[in-house]
Design a protein around this motif. Sequence first.
Motif, PDB file in Angstrom:
ATOM      1  N   TRP A 171      18.820  11.983  -4.762  1.00 48.19           N
ATOM      2  CA  TRP A 171      18.019  11.686  -3.690  1.00 48.19           C
ATOM      3  C   TRP A 171      16.947  10.584  -4.031  1.00 48.19           C
ATOM      4  N   TRP A 172      16.477  10.453  -5.244  1.00 48.42           N
ATOM      5  CA  TRP A 172      15.805   9.128  -5.494  1.00 48.42           C
ATOM      6  C   TRP A 172      16.420   7.976  -5.492  1.00 48.42           C
ATOM      7  N   LYS A 173      17.915   7.965  -5.383  1.00 50.89           N
ATOM      8  CA  LYS A 173      18.576   6.866  -5.370  1.00 50.89           C
ATOM      9  C   LYS A 173      19.160   6.398  -4.033  1.00 50.89           C
ATOM     10  N   ASP A 174      19.081   7.388  -3.106  1.00 53.76           N
ATOM     11  CA  ASP A 174      19.320   7.477  -1.623  1.00 53.76           C
ATOM     12  C   ASP A 174      18.502   6.943  -0.792  1.00 53.76           C
ATOM     13  N   ALA A 175      17.949   5.669  -0.875  1.00 54.89           N
ATOM     14  CA  ALA A 175      17.219   5.118   0.077  1.00 54.89           C
ATOM     15  C   ALA A 175      17.734   4.970   1.550  1.00 54.89           C
ATOM     16  N   GLN A 176      19.214   4.784   1.640  1.00 51.37           N
ATOM     17  CA  GLN A 176      19.693   4.747   2.905  1.00 51.37           C
ATOM     18  C   GLN A 176      19.115   6.114   3.806  1.00 51.37           C
ATOM     19  N   LYS A 177      19.324   7.310   3.115  1.00 51.64           N
ATOM     20  CA  LYS A 177      19.153   8.606   3.611  1.00 51.64           C
ATOM     21  C   LYS A 177      17.681   8.975   3.925  1.00 51.64           C
ATOM     22  N   TYR A 178      16.847   8.611   2.845  1.00 50.33           N
ATOM     23  CA  TYR A 178      15.616   9.121   2.866  1.00 50.33           C
ATOM     24  C   TYR A 178      14.428   8.253   2.981  1.00 50.33           C
ATOM     25  N   CYS A 179      14.440   6.965   2.484  1.00 48.56           N
ATOM     26  CA  CYS A 179      13.576   6.079   2.684  1.00 48.56           C
ATOM     27  C   CYS A 179      13.153   5.799   4.056  1.00 48.56           C
ATOM     28  N   ILE A 180      11.922   5.945   4.329  1.00 49.52           N
ATOM     29  CA  ILE A 180      11.369   5.562   5.913  1.00 49.52           C
ATOM     30  C   ILE A 180      10.440   4.229   5.709  1.00 49.52           C
ATOM     31  N   GLY A 181      10.232   3.487   4.593  1.00 48.15           N
ATOM     32  CA  GLY A 181       9.234   2.367   4.671  1.00 48.15           C
ATOM     33  C   GLY A 181       8.711   2.160   3.377  1.00 48.15           C
ATOM     34  N   SER A 182       7.860   1.281   3.328  1.00 49.07           N
ATOM     35  CA  SER A 182       7.171   1.239   1.975  1.00 49.07           C
ATOM     36  C   SER A 182       5.612   1.329   2.180  1.00 49.07           C
ATOM     37  N   LEU A 183       5.404   1.750   0.900  1.00 54.71           N
ATOM     38  CA  LEU A 183       3.623   2.135   0.542  1.00 54.71           C
ATOM     39  C   LEU A 183       2.960   0.751   0.582  1.00 54.71           C
ATOM     40  N   THR A 184       1.933   0.730   1.252  1.00 58.32           N
ATOM     41  CA  THR A 184       1.435  -0.399   1.228  1.00 58.32           C
ATOM     42  C   THR A 184       0.701  -0.754  -0.336  1.00 58.32           C
ATOM     43  N   ILE A 185       0.676  -2.026  -0.662  1.00 62.81           N
ATOM     44  CA  ILE A 185      -0.055  -2.169  -2.155  1.00 62.81           C
ATOM     45  C   ILE A 185      -1.446  -2.227  -2.002  1.00 62.81           C
ATOM     46  N   LYS A 186      -2.077  -2.479  -0.924  1.00 64.82           N
ATOM     47  CA  LYS A 186      -3.436  -2.465  -0.939  1.00 64.82           C
ATOM     48  C   LYS A 186      -4.079  -1.912   0.689  1.00 64.82           C
ATOM     49  N   PRO A 187      -4.256  -0.984   0.922  1.00 65.24           N
ATOM     50  CA  PRO A 187      -4.950  -0.445   2.196  1.00 65.24           C
ATOM     51  C   PRO A 187      -6.212  -1.328   2.411  1.00 65.24           C
ATOM     52  N   ARG A 188      -6.485  -1.632   3.805  1.00 63.98           N
ATOM     53  CA  ARG A 188      -7.515  -2.746   4.129  1.00 63.98           C
ATOM     54  C   ARG A 188      -8.314  -1.963   5.288  1.00 63.98           C
ATOM     55  N   LYS A 189      -9.679  -2.064   5.460  1.00 65.11           N
ATOM     56  CA  LYS A 189     -10.331  -1.613   6.692  1.00 65.11           C
ATOM     57  C   LYS A 189     -10.570  -3.075   7.667  1.00 65.11           C
ATOM     58  N   ILE A 190     -10.582  -2.849   8.854  1.00 64.79           N
ATOM     59  CA  ILE A 190     -11.016  -3.908   9.812  1.00 64.79           C
ATOM     60  C   ILE A 190     -11.698  -3.422  10.913  1.00 64.79           C
ATOM     61  N   ARG A 191     -12.501  -4.180  11.092  1.00 62.96           N
ATOM     62  CA  ARG A 191     -13.543  -3.720  12.272  1.00 62.96           C
ATOM     63  C   ARG A 191     -13.105  -4.363  13.695  1.00 62.96           C
ATOM     64  N   LEU A 192     -12.724  -3.655  14.773  1.00 65.05           N
ATOM     65  CA  LEU A 192     -12.391  -4.241  15.980  1.00 65.05           C
ATOM     66  C   LEU A 192     -13.315  -4.112  16.825  1.00 65.05           C
ATOM     67  N   ILE A 193     -14.061  -5.017  17.514  1.00 65.23           N
ATOM     68  CA  ILE A 193     -15.018  -5.069  18.515  1.00 65.23           C
ATOM     69  C   ILE A 193     -14.404  -5.462  19.975  1.00 65.23           C
ATOM     70  N   ASN A 194     -14.511  -4.577  20.762  1.00 61.27           N
ATOM     71  CA  ASN A 194     -14.128  -4.806  22.219  1.00 61.27           C
ATOM     72  C   ASN A 194     -15.229  -5.606  22.725  1.00 61.27           C
ATOM     73  N   MET A 195     -15.021  -6.871  23.188  1.00 59.82           N
ATOM     74  CA  MET A 195     -16.066  -7.684  24.116  1.00 59.82           C
ATOM     75  C   MET A 195     -16.432  -7.198  25.371  1.00 59.82           C
ATOM     76  N   LEU A 196     -15.380  -6.652  25.811  1.00 59.90           N
ATOM     77  CA  LEU A 196     -15.628  -6.155  27.304  1.00 59.90           C
ATOM     78  C   LEU A 196     -16.444  -4.672  27.331  1.00 59.90           C
ATOM     79  N   THR A 197     -16.269  -4.010  26.514  1.00 62.19           N
ATOM     80  CA  THR A 197     -16.978  -2.508  26.383  1.00 62.19           C
ATOM     81  C   THR A 197     -18.074  -2.484  25.422  1.00 62.19           C
TER      82      THR A 197
END
Length: 243
Positions: free
Chosen positions: A134-160
Motif C-alpha cells: 500500500w505504501w507504494k501504490d500511489a495510484q490506488k491510495y494517494c489523493i494529493g500532497s501534504l502542504t510543505i507549509k500552511p499559511r493564514k490569509i485574511r480575507l476582507i469583503n469590501m462590500l460587507t
Amino acid sequence: MRARVPTPRSSQLSKPQSEAKHPPRPYKLRRFYLPSEVAVHSTKDDCWVSFFNQVFDLTRLLQENYTSDLCDPIVLSAGKDITHWFDPQTREPKTFVDPAKNITTVYSPLGPYLHLTPPEPDSAFNQILFTIPWWKDAQKYCIGSLTIKPRKIRLINMLTKHEDVLEVASEETINEILDRYIEQNSHSSSYTWKRLGRELNMDKNLAQNDIPDETQELLELGIDVDDYIPAIHLYFDDDLTIA
C-alpha cells in the motif's frame, strides 16, 4: 483578472467504496491538504495518513482487510504523519538487525502492519493477496500532497466589511484559495481579489503574487505571527453565481 470557480472533473469528488461497511462522507479532492485536514480522518472507517508529503486515503485498504490484526497499527496512526516508518532514501519500511535472532527485521513501532514481509517464513503471509504494497501504490491510495507549509490569509469583503481568516496551503493558487473560501462565502467568485490595490493573478500562489511568507522574520523580531496576517481585499463585481 476576474475570479473563477475551478471546474470540477467528474472524479473530483471521492465516492464511497462498495465494500464499505460504514462509508465515510464524500470529500473534495485537492492538490494540497493541510495537516489539520488529514487529522480529522482518524478512524478505521475514515483513515488518512501522510508520509513524504503525500496524503493516502487507506479507508478502502482497512475495509478490505477488516478482520486482520495487521490493520491495528494503521488505525492507531489514522490522521497522523507516518514518515518515520520509512527510510528516507529507499522510501521502504525501515529495518534493523534483531540482536536476538541476527536477522533483518522491519521497524514497526506499533507492531507489524499490512503488506509487511515477515522476517521469517510465515504460512499466514500471502503475497498473492496484493501485488503492490500500500505504501507504494500511489495510484490506488494517494489523493494529493501534504502542504510543505500552511499559511493564514485574511480575507476582507469590501462590500460587507466582514473578515475571515483562512488557513491555506502555501502552494495553492488564488483560485484554489477561492475554492476553499466558498464554504464561508458561496458567492466569492463574484469578487475581484486585490492586495494593496493591485489585482491578483488567480492562477498564481500567494508568493507569486508578492505576498511572501514572513513567518521567520516575525519570529526573529519576537512578533506573534497571528498579529500580522496578510490581507486580501475582495471587491464585489456582479453576482454571476446566482442561477
